[in-house]
Structure formats: C-alpha cells, structure tokens
Scaffold this motif. Structure first.
Motif, PDB file in Angstrom:
ATOM      1  N   PRO A 139       0.850  -1.304   0.174  1.00 58.33           N
ATOM      2  CA  PRO A 139      -0.338  -0.085  -0.106  1.00 58.33           C
ATOM      3  C   PRO A 139       1.099   1.408  -0.143  1.00 58.33           C
ATOM      4  O   PRO A 139       0.346   2.279  -0.319  1.00 58.33           O
ATOM      5  N   GLU A 140       2.135   1.115   0.319  1.00 60.79           N
ATOM      6  CA  GLU A 140       3.115   2.330   0.559  1.00 60.79           C
ATOM      7  C   GLU A 140       3.938   2.509  -0.816  1.00 60.79           C
ATOM      8  O   GLU A 140       4.903   3.340  -0.796  1.00 60.79           O
ATOM      9  N   TYR A 141       3.734   1.611  -1.672  1.00 60.27           N
ATOM     10  CA  TYR A 141       4.444   1.760  -2.933  1.00 60.27           C
ATOM     11  C   TYR A 141       4.654   2.630  -3.687  1.00 60.27           C
ATOM     12  O   TYR A 141       3.469   3.812  -3.907  1.00 60.27           O
ATOM     13  N   LYS A 142       5.943   3.264  -3.788  1.00 62.40           N
ATOM     14  CA  LYS A 142       6.008   4.595  -4.629  1.00 62.40           C
ATOM     15  C   LYS A 142       6.683   4.784  -6.101  1.00 62.40           C
ATOM     16  O   LYS A 142       7.039   5.729  -6.334  1.00 62.40           O
ATOM     17  N   GLY A 143       6.815   3.525  -6.371  1.00 65.26           N
ATOM     18  CA  GLY A 143       7.603   3.425  -7.891  1.00 65.26           C
ATOM     19  C   GLY A 143       6.796   3.459  -8.804  1.00 65.26           C
ATOM     20  O   GLY A 143       5.556   3.792  -8.691  1.00 65.26           O
ATOM     21  N   ARG A 144       6.942   3.288 -10.023  1.00 63.56           N
ATOM     22  CA  ARG A 144       6.011   3.119 -11.246  1.00 63.56           C
ATOM     23  C   ARG A 144       5.531   1.839 -11.508  1.00 63.56           C
ATOM     24  O   ARG A 144       5.879   0.753 -11.020  1.00 63.56           O
ATOM     25  N   PHE A 145       4.408   1.826 -11.890  1.00 63.94           N
ATOM     26  CA  PHE A 145       3.681   0.514 -12.498  1.00 63.94           C
ATOM     27  C   PHE A 145       3.904  -0.052 -13.681  1.00 63.94           C
ATOM     28  O   PHE A 145       3.125   0.310 -14.751  1.00 63.94           O
ATOM     29  N   THR A 146       4.835  -0.739 -13.958  1.00 62.66           N
ATOM     30  CA  THR A 146       5.314  -1.015 -15.118  1.00 62.66           C
ATOM     31  C   THR A 146       4.950  -2.510 -15.431  1.00 62.66           C
ATOM     32  O   THR A 146       5.013  -3.508 -14.720  1.00 62.66           O
ATOM     33  N   VAL A 147       5.138  -2.653 -16.874  1.00 62.70           N
ATOM     34  CA  VAL A 147       5.184  -4.025 -17.510  1.00 62.70           C
ATOM     35  C   VAL A 147       6.637  -4.208 -17.885  1.00 62.70           C
ATOM     36  O   VAL A 147       7.265  -3.326 -18.378  1.00 62.70           O
ATOM     37  N   PRO A 148       7.112  -5.583 -17.866  1.00 61.10           N
ATOM     38  CA  PRO A 148       6.564  -6.688 -17.531  1.00 61.10           C
ATOM     39  C   PRO A 148       6.646  -6.668 -15.982  1.00 61.10           C
ATOM     40  O   PRO A 148       7.278  -6.262 -15.266  1.00 61.10           O
ATOM     41  N   THR A 149       5.511  -7.249 -15.473  1.00 58.12           N
ATOM     42  CA  THR A 149       5.246  -7.516 -13.923  1.00 58.12           C
ATOM     43  C   THR A 149       5.071  -9.051 -13.961  1.00 58.12           C
ATOM     44  O   THR A 149       4.210  -9.681 -14.368  1.00 58.12           O
ATOM     45  N   LEU A 150       5.994  -9.721 -13.036  1.00 62.02           N
ATOM     46  CA  LEU A 150       5.759 -11.111 -12.950  1.00 62.02           C
ATOM     47  C   LEU A 150       5.125 -11.499 -11.554  1.00 62.02           C
ATOM     48  O   LEU A 150       5.929 -11.169 -10.341  1.00 62.02           O
ATOM     49  N   PHE A 151       4.159 -11.843 -11.544  1.00 61.10           N
ATOM     50  CA  PHE A 151       3.304 -11.929 -10.041  1.00 61.10           C
ATOM     51  C   PHE A 151       3.336 -13.627  -9.736  1.00 61.10           C
ATOM     52  O   PHE A 151       2.827 -14.395 -10.462  1.00 61.10           O
ATOM     53  N   ASP A 152       3.175 -13.696  -8.334  1.00 62.80           N
ATOM     54  CA  ASP A 152       3.077 -14.879  -7.766  1.00 62.80           C
ATOM     55  C   ASP A 152       1.692 -15.383  -7.311  1.00 62.80           C
ATOM     56  O   ASP A 152       1.233 -14.448  -6.253  1.00 62.80           O
ATOM     57  N   LYS A 153       0.724 -16.146  -7.776  1.00 64.34           N
ATOM     58  CA  LYS A 153      -0.475 -15.994  -7.405  1.00 64.34           C
ATOM     59  C   LYS A 153      -0.502 -16.787  -6.124  1.00 64.34           C
ATOM     60  O   LYS A 153      -1.606 -16.533  -5.149  1.00 64.34           O
ATOM     61  N   LYS A 154       0.356 -17.539  -5.764  1.00 63.82           N
ATOM     62  CA  LYS A 154       0.498 -18.221  -4.531  1.00 63.82           C
ATOM     63  C   LYS A 154       0.435 -17.501  -3.274  1.00 63.82           C
ATOM     64  O   LYS A 154      -0.045 -17.605  -2.505  1.00 63.82           O
ATOM     65  N   THR A 155       1.593 -16.747  -3.232  1.00 60.67           N
ATOM     66  CA  THR A 155       1.644 -15.640  -2.240  1.00 60.67           C
ATOM     67  C   THR A 155       1.230 -14.295  -2.402  1.00 60.67           C
ATOM     68  O   THR A 155       1.265 -13.471  -1.421  1.00 60.67           O
ATOM     69  N   GLY A 156       0.660 -14.066  -3.548  1.00 60.20           N
ATOM     70  CA  GLY A 156       0.059 -12.780  -3.858  1.00 60.20           C
ATOM     71  C   GLY A 156       1.373 -11.714  -3.679  1.00 60.20           C
ATOM     72  O   GLY A 156       0.927 -10.466  -3.512  1.00 60.20           O
ATOM     73  N   ARG A 157       2.322 -11.986  -4.251  1.00 59.38           N
ATOM     74  CA  ARG A 157       3.657 -11.121  -4.367  1.00 59.38           C
ATOM     75  C   ARG A 157       4.204 -10.768  -5.633  1.00 59.38           C
ATOM     76  O   ARG A 157       3.766 -11.697  -6.538  1.00 59.38           O
ATOM     77  N   ILE A 158       4.710  -9.711  -5.866  1.00 58.28           N
ATOM     78  CA  ILE A 158       5.347  -9.456  -7.182  1.00 58.28           C
ATOM     79  C   ILE A 158       6.470 -10.160  -7.130  1.00 58.28           C
ATOM     80  O   ILE A 158       7.267  -9.774  -6.134  1.00 58.28           O
ATOM     81  N   VAL A 159       7.050 -11.138  -8.008  1.00 58.28           N
ATOM     82  CA  VAL A 159       8.262 -11.726  -8.060  1.00 58.28           C
ATOM     83  C   VAL A 159       9.345 -10.440  -8.731  1.00 58.28           C
ATOM     84  O   VAL A 159      10.526 -10.341  -8.030  1.00 58.28           O
ATOM     85  N   SER A 160       8.980  -9.886  -9.639  1.00 63.26           N
ATOM     86  CA  SER A 160       9.923  -9.021 -10.360  1.00 63.26           C
ATOM     87  C   SER A 160       9.340  -8.157 -11.302  1.00 63.26           C
ATOM     88  O   SER A 160       8.228  -8.518 -12.031  1.00 63.26           O
ATOM     89  N   ASN A 161       9.627  -6.806 -11.329  1.00 64.40           N
ATOM     90  CA  ASN A 161       9.172  -6.064 -12.536  1.00 64.40           C
ATOM     91  C   ASN A 161      10.402  -5.570 -13.306  1.00 64.40           C
ATOM     92  O   ASN A 161      10.291  -4.461 -13.831  1.00 64.40           O
ATOM     93  N   GLU A 162      11.388  -6.315 -13.264  1.00 64.30           N
ATOM     94  CA  GLU A 162      12.547  -5.961 -14.198  1.00 64.30           C
ATOM     95  C   GLU A 162      12.900  -6.978 -15.473  1.00 64.30           C
ATOM     96  O   GLU A 162      13.105  -8.098 -15.170  1.00 64.30           O
ATOM     97  N   SER A 163      12.397  -6.357 -16.440  1.00 64.61           N
ATOM     98  CA  SER A 163      12.718  -7.353 -17.769  1.00 64.61           C
ATOM     99  C   SER A 163      13.779  -7.993 -17.815  1.00 64.61           C
ATOM    100  O   SER A 163      14.142  -9.238 -18.209  1.00 64.61           O
ATOM    101  N   ALA A 164      14.903  -7.469 -17.675  1.00 62.79           N
ATOM    102  CA  ALA A 164      16.265  -7.956 -17.808  1.00 62.79           C
ATOM    103  C   ALA A 164      16.553  -9.404 -17.019  1.00 62.79           C
ATOM    104  O   ALA A 164      17.034 -10.382 -17.513  1.00 62.79           O
ATOM    105  N   GLU A 165      15.783  -9.257 -15.605  1.00 60.87           N
ATOM    106  CA  GLU A 165      16.064 -10.261 -14.782  1.00 60.87           C
ATOM    107  C   GLU A 165      14.854 -11.285 -15.068  1.00 60.87           C
ATOM    108  O   GLU A 165      15.074 -12.475 -14.944  1.00 60.87           O
TER     109      GLU A 165
END
Ligand SMILES: N[C@@H](CCC(=O)N[C@@H](CS)C(=O)NCC(=O)O)C(=O)O
Length: 379
Positions: A139-165
């Motif tokens: 809820p305190e996120y201050k960055g940008r909302f970018t694609v790609p976003t790799l999301f983990d449905k099991k934990t409800g967390r974002i794994v990564s939003n960095e395409s190179a990685e």
C-alpha cells in the motif's frame, strides 16, 4: 483470497490516487516539469526477486502470471523468451490494453474491440488497473507501475518487474549470474530454472551460452543505455540539448550494430548461428523503430529500412522466420500506445498511417534500394 481487496487497502489506494492526480509528478510527466536538464531519467525497478529452485519462488507450472503490454519493448522481451523456451503452458500471461493514461496501464474489458491479440483480456484476478496489484502488494508503494510484472498467485506477491531479470529467470540461475557479474567468472549452473518442466527441444535453447556471456554482458551495457533506453531519452527529452545528445549517441550505437552485423558471416543472428539474449534485447527496440520511434521520438537521422541494410536483414530474419519474434509483435498495440498515450508529444493523439507495410517482406526493399540494386545488376 488475494484479490478480495480490504477496505483499508482500498482507502489507502484511493487516497494515493487523489494525491497523485494533484501532484506535479503525474505518471505521464516523463520529465518533471521543473527539471531544467530536460533529460528523461528512468527509475530503478523495485521488485527484484527471482524464481529459483529451492527458493522462495520455485519454478512451478501455472503458479506465476506474467503481465505485459504488447506495446512495450521491455515486456516484449519476456514474451519472446517465454515462447523460445517453450514456457507457454507454464507461465500464462495477460496483456493490458495499449492505452496508458493517468492511472497507468488498464486491463482490457469485454467492450474493447480495438486491441487485437491473444490474451488481451480482463485480469483473471479481477483488477481494473495494473497499479491496483502494486498497491495490494504494498500500500505504500512509490515506484512506477510497469510491465512486465511477474506475479506469484500463490503468495500474492510480485516476483519481479525488471525485464532483464525476468528473462534470465527463464533460462539461468540468478545467483551464479550475480557472481559472474561481480567476478567475471564463467557461469556454472545446476540446470536452468524451468528445465525440469520442459520438453527436450526447449531445454537445449540456451540464450546465454557460456562462451558468449562476457560479450553479451558488454553489448547489453551500451545497447541498453544508448539504444533500448536511448530511444526513450531522445523522445521524452524536453530540451533540445538533451534530445540531441541522446539521439546522437543512439545513432552512433546503431552504426556500431550495423558494422558488427556486417562482419557476422556464420549465421543470421547477432552472434551468428544461434539466437541469444542479444537478439532478443535488440529486436524489441528495432522492430518499433521505423513504425514509431522515427517520427514519435524524433529518432530520424535514418530509418532501418533505407539506412541500415544489415540491421534490416537481421530484423526481418527474426520477424519472419522465428515465430517467437513475429507472433509476439502486435503492430496495432505498438502504434496506438505511443501515439495516443503520450499526449505531451502528440497532443491530438493522431496515429500516423505509415510507414506501410510496418515491416518489409524478406525479399523486398524500399524503392530507392531496389533501384540501386537493379542498377548494380544484383536484383
Ligand atoms: N526497467 C524496466 C522498464 C519497464 C517499463 O518502463 N515499462 C513501461 C512500458 S514500455 C511501463 O510500464 N511504463 C509505465 C510507467 O512508467 O508508468 C524493465 O525493463 O522491466
């Protein structure tokens, strides 16, 4: 359930939306209005976890959801690698609608009929905007909302939003890679991340072969700065000097690529016989070059089709002959996104009709090149 948004989270999010809409730093201000340098400065991606065997986010079929936009060159990298590595059944994806406005990327709805392509669909987790996911995760996120976003449905967390990685997770171990970057050592792995889940023919696809790792890393550094990000630095610049410096660096690097490809005789790809990460990372910028960047980002010293024969040949080879490149390229998303989402560059949102076709066929040339070749008796 993860997508049952709590009242508190919703209040925080709505509060933030109001704050943002009043603030100077609107997400569509690519350069802050008070920044005298006029330079576009890309922020760091904030979510930098990794899918890793035995780790917090282990490779599992159907567990992760990849959010992309067909318009976006960074997200396009992930779509290409997903297909090259045969991960289609393992990592599903959703593409957002191409129109990005004040609240950022939004998901397509059932009534959108102007956004073609597979998986341009409402979010299976029920969100309206990509930002909703970021705020649910933090809820305190201050960055940008970018694609790609790799999301983990099991934990409800974002794994990564960095395409190179994200792309590297699809074919390497991340930690040895970091060691490699620090010590320059050869990359040892105990098998690629998803390989246990893949058919044999896909296991063999190695986009980062040991003998080329150093060269690929070196190429990535200048290609990222002056080409992948260079087109954005040219296009978003708000002073002539920022634009001229980015655009000059971009074309210097394109000449370097052209000259590299002209000496590459062992095969059609950046490193000859096999496709590598270098092809993926360069392709997603170059395929957008003539259709968007030349006019929209003012990167018009030359275009590819008439100015860079070797890049042109390399680009078409990938687009027409390798399905992972051609099938993931959606012209309508690419053309409409840039021209209708960047109102500071194109206030009336008119999408130019050309160039037509968006990419030439393998044997085709622009009339001037064809004429010259005919004169030389080569066609
Ligand atoms: N470094 C990031 C950059 C991703 C990125 O900037 N994506 C753009 C689309 S091309 C985006 O989502 N922009 C939305 C925003 O910045 O608000 C990556 O490579 O993943």
């Amino acid at each position: 359930m993860f997508n049952n948004e709590g009242l508190m989270t919703r209040r925080v999010r709505e509060g933030r939306l109001m704050e943002n809409s009043q603030a100077e730093d609107k997400i569509t201000n690519w350069v802050a209005p008070n920044d005298k340098s006029g330079e576009f400065k890309r922020g760091q991606s904030q979510f930098r976890n990794a899918i890793k065997k035995g780790g917090e986010f282990p490779p599992e079929k159907g567990r992760y959801l990849l959010y992309v936009s067909y318009a976006c060159p960074w997200a396009h990298r992930a779509l290409i690698v997903r297909q090259l590595k045969g991960l289609q059944d393992i990592i599903p994806y959703v593409s957002v609608h191409w129109n990005m406005q004040e609240k950022g990327w939004r998901f397509a709805t059932a009534s959108d009929d102007d956004a073609p392509g597979d998986s341009v669909a409402p979010d299976p987790l029920g969100h309206e905007y990509l930002r909703d996911i970021y705020f649910e995760v933090d809820p305190e996120y201050k960055g940008r909302f970018t694609v790609p976003t790799l999301f983990d449905k099991k934990t409800g967390r974002i794994v990564s939003n960095e395409s190179a990685e994200i792309i590297r997770m699809m074919y390497t171990e991340v930690f040895p890679l970091l060691l490699f970057q620090i010590f320059g050592a050869g990359l040892e792995t105990d098998g690629w991340q998803f390989d246990d889940l893949l058919e044999d023919k896909y296991k063999q696809v190695d986009l980062f072969p040991k003998e080329l790792q150093k060269e690929i890393e070196e190429t990535n550094t200048w290609t990222y700065d002056t080409i992948n990000n260079g087109v954005y630095k040219s296009g978003f610049a708000t002073t002539a000097s920022a634009y001229e410096s980015a655009c000059t660096a971009l074309f210097t690097s394109l000449s370097r690529v052209e000259s590299h490809l002209s000496t590459q005789t062992s095969g059609p790809y950046y490193h000859g016989t096999h496709i590598t990460e270098a092809d993926v990372r360069l392709f997603t910028t170059m395929i957008r070059f003539d259709v968007v960047y030349v006019q929209h980002f003012k990167t018009n010293i030359r275009d590819v089709r008439s100015g860079y024969p070797y890049i042109h040949q390399w680009l078409r080879e990938l687009y027409w002959n390798v399905p992972a490149f051609g099938e993931t390229t959606q012209w309508e998303h690419i053309k409409r996104h840039y021209t209708r989402s960047h109102s500071q560059i194109n206030p009336y949102g008119i999408t130019p009709l050309g160039p037509e076709p968006p990419i030439l066929g393998l044997g085709e040339e622009v009339p001037a090149v064809r004429f010259a070749l005919e004169r030389l008796g080569r066609k």
